[in-house]
Design a protein around this motif. Structure first.
Motif, PDB file in Angstrom:
ATOM      1  N   ALA A   3      39.556  24.469  13.731  1.00 49.92           N
ATOM      2  CA  ALA A   3      40.527  25.345  14.394  1.00 49.92           C
ATOM      3  C   ALA A   3      41.296  26.190  13.384  1.00 49.92           C
ATOM      4  CB  ALA A   3      41.492  24.531  15.249  1.00 49.92           C
ATOM      5  N   GLY A   4      40.598  26.656  12.356  1.00 45.89           N
ATOM      6  CA  GLY A   4      41.202  27.545  11.372  1.00 45.89           C
ATOM      7  C   GLY A   4      41.961  26.867  10.259  1.00 45.89           C
ATOM      8  N   LYS A   5      42.080  25.531  10.276  1.00 48.12           N
ATOM      9  CA  LYS A   5      42.839  24.828   9.244  1.00 48.12           C
ATOM     10  C   LYS A   5      41.917  23.966   8.400  1.00 48.12           C
ATOM     11  CE  LYS A   5      47.370  24.579  11.442  1.00 48.12           C
ATOM     12  NZ  LYS A   5      48.495  23.684  11.820  1.00 48.12           N
ATOM     13  N   GLU A   6      42.212  23.922   7.122  1.00 47.73           N
ATOM     14  CA  GLU A   6      41.440  23.074   6.224  1.00 47.73           C
ATOM     15  C   GLU A   6      41.819  21.616   6.448  1.00 47.73           C
ATOM     16  OE1 GLU A   6      41.237  22.135   1.480  1.00 47.73           O
ATOM     17  OE2 GLU A   6      41.550  24.226   2.099  1.00 47.73           O
ATOM     18  N   VAL A   7      40.821  20.761   6.693  1.00 47.68           N
ATOM     19  CA  VAL A   7      41.067  19.347   6.958  1.00 47.68           C
ATOM     20  C   VAL A   7      40.490  18.444   5.870  1.00 47.68           C
ATOM     21  CG1 VAL A   7      41.272  19.618   9.460  1.00 47.68           C
ATOM     22  CG2 VAL A   7      39.003  19.283   8.447  1.00 47.68           C
ATOM     23  N   PHE A   8      39.618  18.975   5.016  1.00 49.76           N
ATOM     24  CA  PHE A   8      39.071  18.169   3.928  1.00 49.76           C
ATOM     25  C   PHE A   8      38.452  19.098   2.898  1.00 49.76           C
ATOM     26  CE2 PHE A   8      35.537  15.805   1.913  1.00 49.76           C
ATOM     27  CZ  PHE A   8      36.272  14.781   1.338  1.00 49.76           C
ATOM     28  N   ARG A   9      38.595  18.698   1.633  1.00 51.94           N
ATOM     29  CA  ARG A   9      37.970  19.443   0.535  1.00 51.94           C
ATOM     30  C   ARG A   9      37.349  18.434  -0.423  1.00 51.94           C
ATOM     31  NH1 ARG A   9      40.675  24.159  -3.065  1.00 51.94           N
ATOM     32  NH2 ARG A   9      41.411  24.675  -0.990  1.00 51.94           N
ATOM     33  N   SER A  10      36.098  18.641  -0.749  1.00 47.38           N
ATOM     34  CA  SER A  10      35.392  17.703  -1.617  1.00 47.38           C
ATOM     35  C   SER A  10      35.748  17.957  -3.080  1.00 47.38           C
ATOM     36  CB  SER A  10      33.879  17.848  -1.426  1.00 47.38           C
ATOM     37  OG  SER A  10      33.412  19.040  -2.042  1.00 47.38           O
ATOM     38  N   LYS A  11      35.311  17.076  -3.957  1.00 46.31           N
ATOM     39  CA  LYS A  11      35.449  17.300  -5.386  1.00 46.31           C
ATOM     40  C   LYS A  11      34.428  18.350  -5.841  1.00 46.31           C
ATOM     41  CE  LYS A  11      32.328  13.461  -6.488  1.00 46.31           C
ATOM     42  NZ  LYS A  11      32.212  12.125  -7.112  1.00 46.31           N
ATOM     43  N   THR A  12      34.626  18.874  -7.027  1.00 42.62           N
ATOM     44  CA  THR A  12      33.733  19.887  -7.584  1.00 42.62           C
ATOM     45  C   THR A  12      32.681  19.226  -8.466  1.00 42.62           C
ATOM     46  OG1 THR A  12      35.511  21.531  -7.559  1.00 42.62           O
ATOM     47  CG2 THR A  12      33.602  21.992  -8.960  1.00 42.62           C
ATOM     48  N   ILE A  13      31.417  19.575  -8.235  1.00 40.87           N
ATOM     49  CA  ILE A  13      30.311  19.105  -9.072  1.00 40.87           C
ATOM     50  C   ILE A  13      29.910  20.264  -9.979  1.00 40.87           C
ATOM     51  CG2 ILE A  13      28.012  18.101  -9.126  1.00 40.87           C
ATOM     52  CD1 ILE A  13      30.036  16.309  -7.774  1.00 40.87           C
ATOM     53  N   HIS A  14      30.006  20.071 -11.291  1.00 37.62           N
ATOM     54  CA  HIS A  14      29.815  21.174 -12.223  1.00 37.62           C
ATOM     55  C   HIS A  14      28.344  21.335 -12.605  1.00 37.62           C
ATOM     56  CE1 HIS A  14      34.092  21.667 -12.623  1.00 37.62           C
ATOM     57  NE2 HIS A  14      34.225  20.373 -12.866  1.00 37.62           N
ATOM     58  N   LYS A  15      27.936  22.595 -12.691  1.00 41.47           N
ATOM     59  CA  LYS A  15      26.611  22.985 -13.191  1.00 41.47           C
ATOM     60  C   LYS A  15      25.484  22.228 -12.476  1.00 41.47           C
ATOM     61  CE  LYS A  15      25.983  23.773 -17.512  1.00 41.47           C
ATOM     62  NZ  LYS A  15      25.854  23.598 -18.969  1.00 41.47           N
ATOM     63  N   ASN A  16      25.449  22.368 -11.162  1.00 41.36           N
ATOM     64  CA  ASN A  16      24.447  21.634 -10.389  1.00 41.36           C
ATOM     65  C   ASN A  16      24.177  22.371  -9.089  1.00 41.36           C
ATOM     66  OD1 ASN A  16      22.810  19.656  -9.163  1.00 41.36           O
ATOM     67  ND2 ASN A  16      23.937  18.019 -10.195  1.00 41.36           N
ATOM     68  N   LEU A  17      22.903  22.688  -8.844  1.00 41.92           N
ATOM     69  CA  LEU A  17      22.496  23.322  -7.585  1.00 41.92           C
ATOM     70  C   LEU A  17      22.016  22.299  -6.566  1.00 41.92           C
ATOM     71  CD1 LEU A  17      20.610  26.489  -8.917  1.00 41.92           C
ATOM     72  CD2 LEU A  17      23.002  26.255  -8.231  1.00 41.92           C
TER      73      LEU A  17
END
Length: 706
Positions: free
Chosen positions: A51-65
């Motif tokens: 509904a337009g609001k951020e409810v979760f954000r994952s961690k960042t995985i570096h240099k990986n496709l």
């Protein structure tokens, strides 16, 4: 997450429309994600929005496709007709994150924990393949809180009525519906607090890695002439740094120093790659090495000679790990400087001449509110290579962040950049405006409104931001820091040929040359006796000075010029008087390099001329006072000590410097001092715009009663 679905059916009889559900999500992995970095990789992370609001954000995985997250979250959902919006971004330290694709997860068909594969798409390029995400999702009905909270039903119902249906706009006579709405609001607030705290902790670094890149040895040749044009890239998590290029050598001497942040107590792995610069084609890879920082002792300097893997040669570094706990993000209600006792402790720690701290400044920024004219604003604060960010205030034209950001400042001549963005809709965040605030221009404890400017900081854009800033520093240490090399930005932009910038730099050089010509014309007029009185005075002065000349008169003359301008010169406004068949690729790139070199040379010449002028004109009083102090000291020394002894001491110091410290990084104190003086372009960028009286905080409070 928005209001509950309204289907015209009483709440207790419409389970799928207005009941509450527990949505369990396990983010497993991504497959064949899009390339967004120049190195052929990406640093992906995932956002979930409802509904337009951020409810979760994952961690960042570096240099990986093909990242593997294996993260879980649980959400409370009250409307199954609203899909879960999943978006993937490439994290860029200090820059806007790049969009990597999005997908919708429709909740109405979910019943049990089932694997889900989402194909990522770009709404603007629907045919482009951006990879997939693998999830495991489970949706189950959530028990009604009525039986569990029988004793608090009446109190919660009254609270709901007093709030004026803030969370559930549709009024209902059913007590169960009211309690469900309140339960949902509390859960939303708890999720928002958890997201805000997670976002805050992810930005705070625990230490500093100071790296001095000294030299390379016995690198392999990559060019036909048997040499190379080597440069080095460093990477620590999301942070990147690129050294200068040393042309035509296999034993380059870089002599560069920079700092990176440690976000984990264990240290992390520093990745080092060496490249050969090639104009017009892709740079050649020479070799790489890695340094596990967890193996290094803290608070001491390590001299390292790292051999390159897959190649021959070495890279020589000096690495120092130091602890840092001063950077912080806090609520406005717990500001340390508002507590008199805490403020005294901070003043003693940073301002006392005997504090002994290597960091001589502390910066507190209270970020109150702004009027960006967009719906989902957040704010980014950058001080050299330090970058902190507020949370996003959704669906609000007048956001209140009410956060306090604390930085350790290495250089009092740094500039705080505050940028406001509108959180992404389908792509990267939209730029709303920014301001650049030199720390020496800040008045402590003053809440001030700043008109937001465009990206180039040359004109206004829509919006005003309110900031209250405190800068605490030791004057002596700040003065000593002025004559050492300034910290450079790690995030570099690819140089581009710009006709407008070339013309702008040419006009700046032209203005400096015209000033010199005007002085030359004035001096020549004395020789030509255009004014008898002026010529007589000049002649007598010339005879007296030449007959009695001593070396101390040179800094004395500059000192008199500074004093004269301090008392008699009026502030001057900087006027902007500027207007606004394909050949061989090698020739094209060569021409581009020539244009970039000329463009940068013009900029450097103009900047130095303008900085000398602005020092004399008292554009930055701190620096002008520092110049007066230095000139007074030079005058006394040259008066008391014969010149031959000073020259001898200078020569001995120059000849023995390399013997005393083989790894010393040379610098020019005068150029380092001038680098702190703003050029005319920077003066224009830092100039504050007038605020509309109707947008003052008091006016806003009268028109928006709480």
């Amino acid at each position: 997450m928005g209001a509950p679905c309204s289907s015209g059916v009483p709440p207790e009889r419409s389970i799928h429309s207005s009941g509450m559900y527990k949505l369990e999500i396990e983010l497993k992995r991504g497959n064949n994600l899009a390339v967004r970095d120049r190195g052929g990789s990406s640093d992906p992370y995932v956002k979930f929005k409802l509904a337009g609001k951020e409810v979760f954000r994952s961690k960042t995985i570096h240099k990986n496709l093909n990242p593997v997250w294996e993260e879980k979250t649980t959400l409370v959902v009250d409307c199954l007709s609203e899909p879960l919006y999943v978006k993937v971004f490439d994290y860029d330290f200090g820059l806007q994150d790049d969009f990597m694709g999005s997908a919708y997860l429709y909740l109405e068909s979910l019943e049990q924990m089932i694997p889900v594969t989402l194909a990522l798409k770009d709404p603007h390029h629907p045919d482009q393949d951006l990879g997939t995400l693998e999830l495991a999702v489970n949706l189950t009905p959530k028990d009604s809180p009525v039986e569990e909270r029988r004793d608090s039903t009446v109190r919660m119902s009254l609270t709901y009525e007093e709030q004026g249906s803030a969370c559930c706009p549709s009024s209902s006579s059913h007590l169960t519906h009211n309690v469900q709405c309140l339960y949902l609001c509390v859960d939303q607030q708890q999720q928002s607090v958890r997201l805000s705290e997670l976002h805050r902790k992810s930005q705070l670094w625990r230490g500093i890695v100071s790296i001095a890149l000294i030299e390379g040895r016995n690198l392999i040749p990559m060019d036909p002439n048997g040499l190379s044009d080597p440069y080095v890239k460093f990477r620590l998590g999301p942070q990147k740094y690129r050294s200068k290029t040393v042309p035509k050598t296999l034993n380059p001497q870089w002599r560069e120093q920079f700092d990176l942040h440690l976000y984990e107590e264990t240290g992390g792995v520093l990745e080092i790659t060496v490249w050969d610069r090639d104009t017009g084609r892709r740079d050649d890879f020479i070799g790489r090495c890695q340094l596990d920082l967890s193996t290094l002792a803290k608070e001491q300097t390590h001299h390292l000679e790292l051999p390159l893997e897959e190649s021959r040669g070495y890279v020589v570094l000096l690495v120092t790990l130091t602890a840092s706990a001063a950077v912080s993000i806090a609520d406005l209600s717990v500001t340390p400087l508002d507590d008199p006792q805490e403020r005294r402790e901070i003043l003693k720690r940073y301002v006392s001449p005997t504090s002994g701290r290597s960091v001589n400044c502390r910066l507190n920024v209270k970020c109150h509110s702004c009027f960006p004219g967009k719906s989902d604003p957040f704010c980014v604060l950058e001080l050299n290579n330090d970058r902190l960010q507020t949370h996003t205030v959704y669906k609000n034209l007048n956001p209140e962040w009410n956060k306090v950001f604390t930085f350790n400042v290495k250089d009092i001549h740094s500039v705080l950049e505050v940028t406001v963005f509108d959180e992404d809709r389908d792509r990267s965040a939209d730029f709303l405006g920014k301001v650049a605030l030199p720390l020496l221009h800040i008045r402590n404890g003053e809440q001030k409104s700043y008109v937001l400017k465009n990206k180039e900081l040359t004109g206004p854009t829509k919006g005003v931001i309110y900031l209250e800033i405190d800068v605490i520093y030791n004057t002596v240490k700040a003065a000593l820091r002025t004559v050492v090399p300034a910290e450079q930005k790690y995030i570099e932009e690819e140089p581009k040929v710009s006709k407008h910038l070339l013309q702008q730099n040419f006009n700046r050089v032209k203005r400096c040359i015209m000033v010199l010509i005007s002085y030359g014309t004035y001096i020549n007029s004395c020789f030509e006796w255009e004014s008898a009185q002026r010529s007589i005075i000049s002649f007598v002065l010339f005879v007296v000075v030449v007959w009695n000349f001593e070396l101390y008169m040179l800094p004395l003359a500059l000192l008199l010029l500074l004093v004269w301008n301090y008392f008699f010169s009026s502030s001057r406004e900087t006027a902007d008087t500027e207007s606004e068949h394909r050949g061989f690729m090698d020739k094209l790139y060569a021409i581009q390099d020539v244009f970039i070199s000329v463009q940068n040379a013009l900029d450097e010449v103009a900047s130095h001329g303008e900085r000398i002028k602005n020092t004399v004109n008292w554009t930055v009083p701190f620096l002008s006072w520092l110049a007066i102090t230095a000139l007074c000291s030079a005058t006394v020394l040259l008066y008391l000590i014969p010149l031959r002894y000073l020259v001898l001491a200078w020569g001995v110091n120059k000849f023995t410097k390399k013997l005393r410290d083989p790894y010393m990084i040379d610098n020019n104190e005068l150029l380092d001092f001038l680098s702190r003086v703003p050029s005319d372009v920077q003066v224009m960028q830092y100039r504050e715009l007038k605020v509309d009286p109707g947008q003052s905080p008091s006016k806003r409070k009268r028109t928006n009663p709480s």
